[in-house]
Design an enzyme around this catalytic site. Structure first.
Site, PDB file in Angstrom:
ATOM      1  N   CYS A 196       0.870  -1.182   0.000  1.00  0.00           N
ATOM      2  CA  CYS A 196       0.000   0.000   0.000  1.00  0.00           C
ATOM      3  C   CYS A 196       0.908   1.234   0.000  1.00  0.00           C
ATOM      4  CB  CYS A 196      -0.859  -0.008   1.260  1.00  0.00           C
ATOM      5  SG  CYS A 196       0.167   0.060   2.749  1.00  0.00           S
ATOM      6  N   CYS A 237       2.414   5.855   8.851  1.00  0.00           N
ATOM      7  CA  CYS A 237       1.563   6.105   7.679  1.00  0.00           C
ATOM      8  C   CYS A 237       0.669   7.313   7.968  1.00  0.00           C
ATOM      9  CB  CYS A 237       0.701   4.878   7.398  1.00  0.00           C
ATOM     10  SG  CYS A 237      -0.484   5.201   6.067  1.00  0.00           S
ATOM     11  N   HIS A 272      -0.974  -4.841  19.695  1.00  0.00           N
ATOM     12  CA  HIS A 272      -0.484  -4.520  18.350  1.00  0.00           C
ATOM     13  C   HIS A 272       0.156  -3.126  18.379  1.00  0.00           C
ATOM     14  CE1 HIS A 272      -0.423  -3.374  14.138  1.00  0.00           C
ATOM     15  NE2 HIS A 272      -0.455  -4.666  13.864  1.00  0.00           N
ATOM     16  N   GLU A 311       0.208  -0.659  16.387  1.00  0.00           N
ATOM     17  CA  GLU A 311      -0.641   0.483  15.998  1.00  0.00           C
ATOM     18  C   GLU A 311      -1.588   0.863  17.133  1.00  0.00           C
ATOM     19  OE1 GLU A 311      -2.672   0.313  12.162  1.00  0.00           O
ATOM     20  OE2 GLU A 311      -4.120   1.781  12.906  1.00  0.00           O
ATOM     21  N   THR A 362      -6.408   0.708  11.742  1.00  0.00           N
ATOM     22  CA  THR A 362      -6.655   0.865  10.296  1.00  0.00           C
ATOM     23  C   THR A 362      -6.737  -0.463   9.546  1.00  0.00           C
ATOM     24  OG1 THR A 362      -4.278   1.015   9.921  1.00  0.00           O
ATOM     25  CG2 THR A 362      -5.471   3.103  10.181  1.00  0.00           C
ATOM     26  N   SER A 386       1.440  -9.787  10.811  1.00  0.00           N
ATOM     27  CA  SER A 386       0.814  -8.725  10.014  1.00  0.00           C
ATOM     28  C   SER A 386      -0.703  -8.787  10.177  1.00  0.00           C
ATOM     29  CB  SER A 386       1.216  -8.900   8.545  1.00  0.00           C
ATOM     30  OG  SER A 386       0.389  -8.108   7.727  1.00  0.00           O
ATOM     31  N   ASN A 404      -3.176  -6.939   8.954  1.00  0.00           N
ATOM     32  CA  ASN A 404      -4.012  -6.861   7.744  1.00  0.00           C
ATOM     33  C   ASN A 404      -3.955  -8.158   6.944  1.00  0.00           C
ATOM     34  OD1 ASN A 404      -2.456  -6.293   4.962  1.00  0.00           O
ATOM     35  ND2 ASN A 404      -1.264  -5.422   6.655  1.00  0.00           N
ATOM     36  N   SER A 464       1.969  -5.406   3.463  1.00  0.00           N
ATOM     37  CA  SER A 464       3.409  -5.339   3.722  1.00  0.00           C
ATOM     38  C   SER A 464       4.205  -6.394   2.951  1.00  0.00           C
ATOM     39  CB  SER A 464       3.647  -5.515   5.230  1.00  0.00           C
ATOM     40  OG  SER A 464       2.834  -6.544   5.748  1.00  0.00           O
TER      41      SER A 464
HETATM   42  O1  0K2 Z   1      -1.212  -5.009   9.294  1.00  0.00           O
HETATM   43  P1  0K2 Z   1      -0.260  -4.523  10.305  1.00  0.00           P
HETATM   44  O2  0K2 Z   1      -0.775  -3.284  11.017  1.00  0.00           O
HETATM   45  O3  0K2 Z   1       0.143  -5.572  11.302  1.00  0.00           O
HETATM   46  O4  0K2 Z   1       1.063  -3.999   9.612  1.00  0.00           O
HETATM   47  P2  0K2 Z   1       1.874  -4.456   8.335  1.00  0.00           P
HETATM   48  O5  0K2 Z   1       1.681  -5.873   8.022  1.00  0.00           O
HETATM   49  O6  0K2 Z   1       3.260  -3.985   8.568  1.00  0.00           O
HETATM   50  O7  0K2 Z   1       1.245  -3.637   7.134  1.00  0.00           O
HETATM   51  C1  0K2 Z   1       1.429  -2.279   6.982  1.00  0.00           C
HETATM   52  C2  0K2 Z   1       0.400  -1.518   7.709  1.00  0.00           C
HETATM   53  C3  0K2 Z   1       1.000  -0.575   8.670  1.00  0.00           C
HETATM   54  C4  0K2 Z   1       0.028   0.339   9.301  1.00  0.00           C
HETATM   55  O8  0K2 Z   1      -1.168   0.404   9.105  1.00  0.00           O
HETATM   56 FE1  SF4 Z   2      -1.358   3.124   5.747  1.00  0.00          FE
HETATM   57 FE2  SF4 Z   2      -1.472   0.840   7.069  1.00  0.00          FE
HETATM   58 FE3  SF4 Z   2      -3.370   1.451   5.342  1.00  0.00          FE
HETATM   59 FE4  SF4 Z   2      -0.994   0.845   4.450  1.00  0.00          FE
HETATM   60  S1  SF4 Z   2      -2.349  -0.547   5.541  1.00  0.00           S
HETATM   61  S2  SF4 Z   2      -2.249   2.601   3.777  1.00  0.00           S
HETATM   62  S3  SF4 Z   2       0.329   1.672   6.033  1.00  0.00           S
HETATM   63  S4  SF4 Z   2      -2.915   2.560   7.218  1.00  0.00           S
END
Ligand code: 0K2
Ligand code: SF4
Length: 316
Positions: free
Chosen positions: A17, A101, A129, A131, A170, A228, A230, A273
């Protein structure tokens, strides 16, 4: 021997992203500007491959600020940090760059604004977590109440039900969050918050893309890391939307070929990610085992790009 036929549905959008792209570029720029080593507090994004590539370029990853020498620059990860972290860095007169972000920073600002208006904040997020720690850490300890589930909403004890606001992580499941927000609004009708929640465009789009392919997939693999958030949500979305075998894989070597023996269709996506090179590696592994027909299923176009700061911050 002839290879069995397989239809491979490639979800789009998938993978990086805009926030991840920006955070990685910030680390690369910092190494260019200051030379190695540059310290990074927490994995810049939750992906071992990304972290290892940056280590090779001169980044050193630590969990806490006190692990960094005061005379080297430090970067804060994309997930955001509590207010105490930049404050500590300033106290130690360190050079730091915040790679949070912008969509996470937006939630930080929201939480602070609500608190200034005298509202108590309820955060929907996953305990522990980074965040969630970062967003809750925008306010003094104990000020933000955390709820993870609909059941938690029934238990939460608030100061004044007429003075409440909510914010969210998020990267949550869109569908689960709808239920939690509904439960909050039912119990606390005066609660204020964002239009829907604070789930970002990338999280939403990747989940939508999985929903579009999951029902026709005998198996679905999400390229992403076990830490991760997400990426893990994408596995859940696939399972909830009709796919009987949904798994997270970090790379091709994680594929359990036995478990998916006999499949005719496979879905592939990747968390925000996970780099495209790992997605290609997984697709290539399927091409080696099967006679593959790739169908890309596009449910949204993404044109979001976040500016990388032109000058990295140096304390006065
Ligand atoms: O999904 P996660 O917040 O665990 O983080 P990542 O897998 O590092 O993905 C990037 C999102 C970072 C912030 O929203
Ligand atoms: Fe930003 Fe996290 Fe969404 Fe990616 S997944 S756009 S880093 S808030």
């Amino acid at each position: 021997m002839e290879k069995p036929q397989l239809t491979l549905y490639l979800a789009a959008p998938r993978g990086f992203c805009a926030g991840v792209d920006r955070a990685i570029k910030i680390v690369e720029m910092a190494i260019d500007k200051w030379g190695a080593p540059v310290y990074v507090r927490h994995e810049i994004v939750h992906n071992k491959f990304v972290v290892d590539s940056l280590k090779d370029k001169g980044a050193v990853f630590v969990e806490e600020l006190h692990e960094c020498p005061p005379d080297r620059p430090v970067i804060f990860s994309a997930h955001g940090v509590p207010k105490s972290v930049p404050a500590d860095a300033e106290r130690r007169n360190m050079v730091y760059v915040d790679a949070t972000c912008p969509l996470v920073s937006k939630v930080h600002i929201e939480a602070s604004r609500h608190a200034e208006e005298g509202l108590q904040i309820v955060m929907i997020g996953h305990e522990g977590h980074p965040e969630t720690i970062g967003t809750m850490g925008q306010l003094p300890d104990g000020e933000v109440l955390l709820v993870e589930t609909v059941d938690d909403v029934a238990q939460v004890e608030v100061r004044d039900p007429s003075k409440l606001a909510f914010v969210t992580q998020t990267t949550l499941s869109v569908d689960d969050t709808i239920d939690i927000v509904a439960a909050l609004k039912a119990r606390f009708p005066a609660i204020v918050g964002p239009h829907k929640e604070d789930i970002c465009y990338a999280t939403t789009n990747r989940q939508e893309a999985v929903k579009a392919i999951a029902p026709q997939c005998d198996a679905l693999l999400v390229v992403g890391a076990p830490n991760s958030s997400n990426s893990k949500r994408l596995v859940e979305v696939a399972a909830k939307n009709g796919c009987n075998y949904a798994q997270l894989v970090q790379r091709a070597t994680d594929i359990d070929w036995r478990a998916i023996e006999g499949i005719r269709t496979i879905g592939i996506t990747a968390g925000a990610s996970a780099p495209e090179v790992l997605i290609n590696e997984v697709v290539d592994a399927f091409s080696a085992h099967y006679d593959v027909t790739v169908e890309q299923v596009v449910t949204a176009e993404e044109h979001v790009e976040f500016k990388v700061p032109r000058v990295l911050r140096v304390p006065a």
